[in-house]
Design a protein around this motif. Structure first.
Motif, short mmCIF file in Angstrom:
data_model
loop_
_atom_site.label_atom_id
_atom_site.label_comp_id
_atom_site.label_asym_id
_atom_site.label_seq_id
_atom_site.Cartn_x
_atom_site.Cartn_y
_atom_site.Cartn_z
N ASP A 277 1.00 -0.88 0.06
CA ASP A 277 0.48 -0.24 -0.12
C ASP A 277 1.01 1.28 -0.24
O ASP A 277 0.52 2.50 -0.98
N LEU A 278 1.95 0.91 1.18
CA LEU A 278 3.68 2.69 0.71
C LEU A 278 4.15 2.92 -0.51
O LEU A 278 3.78 4.02 -1.07
N GLN A 279 3.65 1.28 -0.55
CA GLN A 279 4.74 1.81 -2.60
C GLN A 279 3.18 1.78 -3.39
O GLN A 279 3.93 3.25 -4.59
N PHE A 280 2.45 1.89 -3.30
CA PHE A 280 1.31 2.47 -4.15
C PHE A 280 0.95 3.63 -3.91
O PHE A 280 1.42 5.03 -5.09
N LEU A 281 0.88 4.56 -2.95
CA LEU A 281 0.93 5.66 -2.43
C LEU A 281 2.02 7.00 -2.37
O LEU A 281 1.34 7.43 -3.25
N ASN A 282 2.99 5.33 -2.28
CA ASN A 282 4.49 6.27 -2.59
C ASN A 282 4.13 7.22 -4.00
O ASN A 282 4.56 8.88 -4.65
N GLN A 283 4.31 6.00 -5.28
CA GLN A 283 4.14 6.25 -6.91
C GLN A 283 3.15 7.60 -7.16
O GLN A 283 3.06 7.98 -7.31
N ARG A 284 1.85 7.82 -6.38
CA ARG A 284 0.89 8.03 -6.51
C ARG A 284 1.39 9.55 -5.57
O ARG A 284 0.97 10.84 -6.60
N PHE A 285 2.02 9.67 -4.55
CA PHE A 285 2.57 11.37 -4.11
C PHE A 285 3.63 11.65 -5.13
O PHE A 285 3.40 12.99 -4.80
N LEU A 286 4.30 11.01 -5.56
CA LEU A 286 5.13 11.72 -6.72
C LEU A 286 4.42 12.23 -8.33
O LEU A 286 4.58 13.36 -8.72
N GLN A 287 3.23 11.55 -8.43
CA GLN A 287 2.84 11.46 -9.42
C GLN A 287 2.06 13.28 -8.97
O GLN A 287 2.23 13.74 -9.98
N GLU A 288 1.56 12.89 -7.99
CA GLU A 288 0.68 14.62 -7.59
C GLU A 288 2.05 15.69 -7.33
O GLU A 288 1.21 17.11 -7.38
N GLU A 289 3.48 15.63 -6.77
CA GLU A 289 3.90 16.01 -7.08
C GLU A 289 4.83 16.75 -7.94
O GLU A 289 4.23 17.78 -7.98
N LYS A 290 4.92 15.99 -8.57
CA LYS A 290 5.11 16.48 -10.41
C LYS A 290 3.98 17.74 -10.94
O LYS A 290 4.70 18.50 -11.83
N SER A 291 3.03 17.61 -10.58
CA SER A 291 1.19 19.13 -10.99
C SER A 291 1.86 20.05 -9.95
O SER A 291 0.98 20.76 -10.53
N LYS A 292 2.88 19.82 -9.54
CA LYS A 292 2.38 21.22 -8.53
C LYS A 292 3.66 22.03 -8.74
O LYS A 292 4.79 21.89 -9.47
N PRO A 293 3.59 23.62 -8.78
CA PRO A 293 4.59 23.67 -8.89
C PRO A 293 5.90 23.99 -8.64
O PRO A 293 5.81 23.47 -7.52
N ALA A 294 7.06 24.28 -8.58
CA ALA A 294 8.08 23.58 -8.55
C ALA A 294 8.23 24.21 -7.11
O ALA A 294 8.71 23.15 -6.71
N ILE A 295 8.14 24.91 -6.40
CA ILE A 295 8.53 25.41 -5.17
C ILE A 295 7.71 25.10 -4.31
O ILE A 295 7.85 25.15 -3.03
N GLN A 296 6.73 24.55 -4.81
CA GLN A 296 5.53 23.64 -3.57
C GLN A 296 5.65 22.29 -4.00
O GLN A 296 5.61 21.68 -2.78
N ARG A 297 7.23 21.97 -4.68
CA ARG A 297 7.22 20.43 -4.10
C ARG A 297 8.23 20.29 -3.10
O ARG A 297 8.57 20.68 -2.84
N SER A 298 8.07 19.27 -2.93
CA SER A 298 7.68 18.05 -1.67
C SER A 298 9.56 17.38 -2.59
O SER A 298 9.62 16.86 -3.64
N ASP A 299 10.54 17.91 -1.76
CA ASP A 299 11.87 17.21 -1.98
C ASP A 299 11.93 16.08 -1.45
O ASP A 299 12.99 15.39 -2.06
N MET A 300 11.35 15.44 -0.90
CA MET A 300 11.25 14.13 -0.72
C MET A 300 10.06 13.34 -0.79
O MET A 300 8.58 13.58 -1.11
#
Ligand code: 4AD
Ligand code: MG
Length: 477
Positions: A277-300
């Motif tokens: 479940d965490l692997q899945f949510l991790n992928q989802r999280f990375l996808q979501e972050e990509k759609s954010k403006p660079a300064i709001q993006r999490s660096d982790m």
């Protein structure tokens, strides 16, 4: 033939067993491949049918969302993506699902759409993963406390006292609101109400937990709490679950240690037990972050964030130090904060908390020793006479995840506080008794369970980590 869960079969090393599984169709491809899910794991099992062996009318009923009982042989998979699959012998449709109006189609739905279909959203990968992790976190919380010698106490949900003194409570009444009896002063006569007094839904189990800590030593309560504040944010619910440990003879330092150890334990637990479940949510999280403006993006990534919290000491900082940092900070000087910090005594808003955690310290922070007048009446007054032994644990992306304190154990000081805040001492007679008979220093805190689940799953909105969120103007389902 034995019925198995899909999770059992996917881990199975044995082929050629005759098996039965029951679940719901996620997809049906090429009139041949059914992806079936039963909730036991985020993964689907592939069920392969030989079209010619099945009645056409039955095949038509294999649609997304339909409930099936499938029997067949577990074999090594020919395709990629799974190591086993089921060669189907027989299918029984347990419940049809009309493909024309079934809302959960095999495509990406917006979280807003899914909130409107909260009764069905747990059928998606995202929500099933979140809810399985929620369940595991709940288990880990009980495990942590029981293993550490705490007793689980069920504190009441209907209460006659306002624990936080903030007055943001939902009233509980059986009075006929159209037609209430009045007292001589013209006020509603609550002596005629069900409990013979004014009652509400609790905002916290703390006060009752304190009375139990003063006999059982180490206790915790974990139950629903209610706040009638009109906060429409991504971190506030009107009904949420709070975990509240309370420990006799603990001072504030021990309380901070407990909160840190506890949070790390439960996060470690899910890293060790909820990998898929965490692997899945991790992928989802990375996808979501990509759609954010660079300064709001999490660096982790999500997994990196969880590991970071586990591996690093929470920074412990006094309120006074925090105010200095904030006053001299760029967003304060450039008036980028909505609420500018001018002087000591200001209440911190979530923008300030997040600045400290995400920009300044880049680590979870425990702020302590807050001004007395922005905190609840029960917190222990420091020798300076103006700060109290309060602590808030602040988390990246979340802000306040824990609020707690060392409690005021001195009867005279507590009475003074109560008087100054215009609280009716008589309402708290039982609470004050703990300070009269065998009083001792003690401490505790409350962790907002949904905020923890938010952090653990990387979900941006608290409404997406509880099955049926209650928020202002919204109590559907
Ligand atoms: O800081 P709070 O108000 O503290 C108490 O209620 C204390 N009586 C707890 C204690 O010492 N036993 O709330 C504790 C935590 C917050 O840090 C936050 O995580 C969560 O509860 N919380 C909320 N979560 C979701 N929606 C809300 N409206 C919340 N209000 C508080
Ligand atoms: Mg608080």
């Amino acid at each position: 033939m034995k019925r198995y869960s899909i999770s059992e079969l996917l881990q199975s090393e044995k082929y050629l067993q005759e098996v039965i599984i029951k679940g719901w169709v996620r997809t049906f491809r090429s009139n041949r491949f059914i992806a079936l899910n039963d909730g036991s794991t985020i993964k689907n099992i592939q069920c392969v049918i030989d079209y010619d062996n099945f009645d056409e009318n039955l095949i038509k009923r294999i649609t997304t969302g339909a409930a099936l009982s499938v029997s067949g042989t577990l074999i090594e998979s020919q395709g990629i993506g799974q190591h086993v699959e089921i060669q189907v012998n027989n299918i029984e449709v347990l419940g049809d699902s009309n493909p024309d109006d079934y809302p959960i189609q095999p495509k990406k739905h917006s979280l807003e759409f899914l909130r409107e279909n909260a009764h069905l959203r747990v059928r998606t990968n995202t929500f099933s993963a979140v809810m399985r992790i929620r369940s595991s976190l709940s288990f880990a919380i009980h495990q942590y406390f029981i293993q550490n010698g705490f007793y689980h106490v069920h504190t009441p949900i209907i209460t006659g006292s306002d624990a936080e003194g903030a007055g943001e409570m939902f009233r509980v009444t059986t009075l006929d609101l159209e037609n209430t009896q009045k007292t001589e002063e013209g006020k509603t006569d609550y002596s005629k109400d069900f409990f013979g007094k004014e009652t509400s839904l609790t905002v916290s189990g703390q006060l009752e937990a304190e009375t139990y800590a003063m006999a059982l030593g180490k206790v915790y309560t974990f139950g629903p709490t209610f706040r009638a504040e009109n906060s429409n944010t991504s971190r506030h619910l009107s009904e949420f679950w709070m975990v509240e440990p309370e420990v006799a003879f603990n001072d504030l330092d021990a309380n901070m240690d407990l909160s840190e150890d506890f949070i790390k334990y439960v996060l470690k637990y899910i890293l060790n037990n909820c990998d898929e479940d965490l692997q899945f949510l991790n992928q989802r999280f990375l996808q979501e972050e990509k759609s954010k403006p660079a300064i709001q993006r999490s660096d982790m990534s999500l997994l990196e964030k969880l590991q970071f919290v586990i591996d690093n000491n929470f920074k412990r900082v006094t309120y006074t130090e925090a105010i200095d940092i904030l006053r001299n900070s760029k967003p304060n000087k450039k008036k980028k904060f909505k609420y500018i910090i001018n002087e000591w005594g200001a209440d911190l808003q979530s923008e300030h908390e997040r600045f400290l955690v995400e920009k300044h310290f880049k680590s979870p922070v425990i702020l302590f020793d807050y001004p007395a007048n922005i905190k609840a009446f029960y917190m222990r007054l420091n020798e300076d006479g103006k700060t109290v032994r309060a602590m808030d644990v602040l988390f990246p992306g979340i802000g306040e995840i824990v609020g707690g304190s060392q409690r005021e154990e001195r009867l005279d000081v507590l009475k003074e506080k109560i008087k100054a805040l215009n609280i009716d001492e008589k309402e708290l007679w039982w609470y004050l008794d703990t300070r009269k008979y065998g009083s001792a220093i003690h401490s505790g805190f409350g962790l907002g369970f949904e905020r923890l689940v938010q952090f653990a799953t990387g979900m941006g909105n608290i409404r997406d980590v509880i099955p049926y969120p209650r928020t202002p103007q919204n109590a559907e389902f």
